[in-house]
Design an enzyme around this catalytic site. Structure first.
Site, PDB file in Angstrom:
ATOM      1  N   CYS A  56      44.818  49.215  56.235  1.00 37.77           N
ATOM      2  CA  CYS A  56      44.558  49.790  54.909  1.00 37.77           C
ATOM      3  C   CYS A  56      43.648  51.014  55.060  1.00 37.77           C
ATOM      4  O   CYS A  56      42.633  50.951  55.760  1.00 37.77           O
ATOM      5  CB  CYS A  56      43.900  48.747  54.015  1.00 37.77           C
ATOM      6  SG  CYS A  56      43.594  49.377  52.356  1.00 37.77           S
ATOM      7  N   CYS A 100      50.334  34.398  44.049  1.00 41.20           N
ATOM      8  CA  CYS A 100      49.694  35.717  44.045  1.00 41.20           C
ATOM      9  C   CYS A 100      49.968  36.413  45.377  1.00 41.20           C
ATOM     10  O   CYS A 100      49.655  35.870  46.438  1.00 41.20           O
ATOM     11  CB  CYS A 100      48.197  35.536  43.819  1.00 41.20           C
ATOM     12  SG  CYS A 100      47.287  37.076  43.849  1.00 41.20           S
ATOM     13  N   CYS A 191      43.593  40.137  36.040  1.00 38.93           N
ATOM     14  CA  CYS A 191      42.749  39.279  36.860  1.00 38.93           C
ATOM     15  C   CYS A 191      41.753  40.225  37.526  1.00 38.93           C
ATOM     16  O   CYS A 191      42.151  41.066  38.339  1.00 38.93           O
ATOM     17  CB  CYS A 191      43.617  38.570  37.899  1.00 38.93           C
ATOM     18  SG  CYS A 191      42.692  37.671  39.142  1.00 38.93           S
ATOM     19  N   ARG A 263      37.519  31.935  38.200  1.00 40.75           N
ATOM     20  CA  ARG A 263      38.059  31.365  39.448  1.00 40.75           C
ATOM     21  C   ARG A 263      37.030  31.366  40.570  1.00 40.75           C
ATOM     22  O   ARG A 263      36.522  32.422  40.967  1.00 40.75           O
ATOM     23  CB  ARG A 263      39.308  32.122  39.895  1.00 40.75           C
ATOM     24  CG  ARG A 263      39.896  31.543  41.185  1.00 40.75           C
ATOM     25  CD  ARG A 263      41.221  32.178  41.571  1.00 40.75           C
ATOM     26  NE  ARG A 263      42.144  32.083  40.474  1.00 40.75           N
ATOM     27  CZ  ARG A 263      42.867  33.105  40.022  1.00 40.75           C
ATOM     28  NH1 ARG A 263      42.792  34.280  40.591  1.00 40.75           N
ATOM     29  NH2 ARG A 263      43.690  32.942  39.011  1.00 40.75           N
TER      30      ARG A 263
END
Ligand code: SAM
Ligand code: DTB
Ligand code: SF4
Length: 331
Positions: A56, A100, A191, A263
């Site tokens: 990344c 997810c 989210c 969460r």
């Protein structure tokens, strides 16, 4: 209570006062509110899969997947659809009802996005809810994800705007807020949460909570990650956060965003069962479920099933593509 009563004007001093209050008062207030908005003893569970791993271009100081850090990570190109469907089918068999998919991109190209749209359709065909986290999005990309039936987009603010430049330099806080705007405008559920234990102060934690709770709509789901220290990342040597601080942040998040799923996310692998129980008491009602997060270990499915039984926690499952959903009560 209706969601119209939700506040979006929390001040930093109000949030700091919550975080500073006696723990038992804080937990009692959080659990009382929790029961006004949600079915008690019920948690939402999502399984995670890294669909494109590593290399990344961003420099997030906590992340195993940044090409800027020397981590011992096996890189993987975008996974083929069959492999993703097999993983989602296994997650469904284990009891997860949301899947997810995370990709280590700064942002998806339109070609990348095309392939992800196919994955979303395939996972939805299994009867599961879908969530993806692909980095920054443009407004048209968000609309395409919505048209494919995507349920949730995960994009975290991570920390306070003040502390943020010490953690990430390649993407601004404003970039993140803009992606959230595109997702919200497209009608996809948001989210968004953060990471604790990066070396931030309690004021930074209050400031992160202020940013999240003062968004035009509270995120539907708020992941609170505890730093998983990955060798080779700049934050690998950060001192441990006091676990009670995690409980305080969860309780404050529950009070500020009472209708959102909070969460308990990365870091459960290293938490005691008792700490997790305290987090659920403080208002957390969601976890990532499955033996792996994206690139690191999670609490195992066996361990979690045993923990949920011991705590008397129930969750949704998918049977024959039909959701069995004891849903949030007054949303
Ligand atoms: N690349 C996408 C992005 O950054 O938006 C999606 C994947 S990224 C891994 C999703 C989130 O996982 C990050 O925003 C961060 O909050 C969390 N995360 C990543 N590495 C972590 C770690 N080592 N410990 C705890 N949380 C982590
Ligand atoms: C989120 O807030 N946490 C998840 C999910 N969203 C994508 C990711 C946690 C990653 C933990 C480190 C890893 O496994 O690479
Ligand atoms: Fe890339 Fe996301 Fe990791 Fe940051 S958190 S380095 S954007 S994969």
């Amino acid at each position: 209570m209706s969601t119209n009563n939700l506040r979006h004007d929390w001040t930093l001093s109000e949030i700091s006062a919550l975080l500073d209050s006696p723990l038992m008062d804080l937990i009692l207030q959080a659990q009382t509110l929790h029961r006004q908005y949600f079915v008690p003893n019920h948690i939402q569970i999502s399984a995670l899969l890294s669909i494109k791993t590593g290399a990344c271009p961003e420099d997030c100081g906590y992340c195993s997947q940044s090409a800027k850090h020397n981590t011992d990570l096996e890189l993987e190109r975008l996974l083929p659809k069959e492999q993703v469907v097999a993983a989602a089918t296994q997650a469904r068999a284990n009891g997860a009802h949301r899947f997810c998919m995370g990709a280590a991109w700064r942002n998806p190209t339109d070609t990348n996005l095309e392939r992800v749209l196919e994955l979303i359709t395939a996972v939805k065909d299994l009867g599961m809810e879908t969530c993806v986290t692909l980095g920054m999005l443009t407004a048209p990309q968000a609309l395409r994800l919505k048209a494919a039936g995507l349920d949730y987009y995960n994009h975290n603010l991570d920390t306070s705007p003040e502390f943020y430049p010490q953690v990430i330099t390649t993407r601004t806080y404003q970039d993140r807020l803009e992606t959230l705007t595109h997702v919200r405008t497209a009608g996809i559920k948001i989210c968004s949460g953060g990471i604790l234990g990066l070396g931030e102060s309690r004021t930074d934690r209050a400031s992160l909570l202020q940013q999240l709770s003062n968004l035009p709509q509270h995120p539907d789901s708020v992941p609170i990650n505890l730093l998983v220290k990955v060798a080779g990342t700049p934050l690998a040597q950060t001192p441990d956060l006091d676990p009670i601080e995690l409980v305080r942040v969860i309780a404050a998040a529950r009070i500020l965003m009472p209708a959102s799923h909070i969460r308990l996310s990365a870091g459960r692998h290293n938490m005691s069962d008792e700490l997790q129980a305290l987090c659920f008491l403080a208002g957390s009602n969601s976890v990532f479920y499955g033996d792996r997060l994206l690139t690191t270990a999670n609490s195992t499915v066996d361990h979690d099933q045993n923990l949920f039984t011991r705590l008397g926690l129930t969750h949704e499952t998918v049977i024959n593509k039909q959701h069995l959903t004891p849903r949030a009560c007054s949303r």
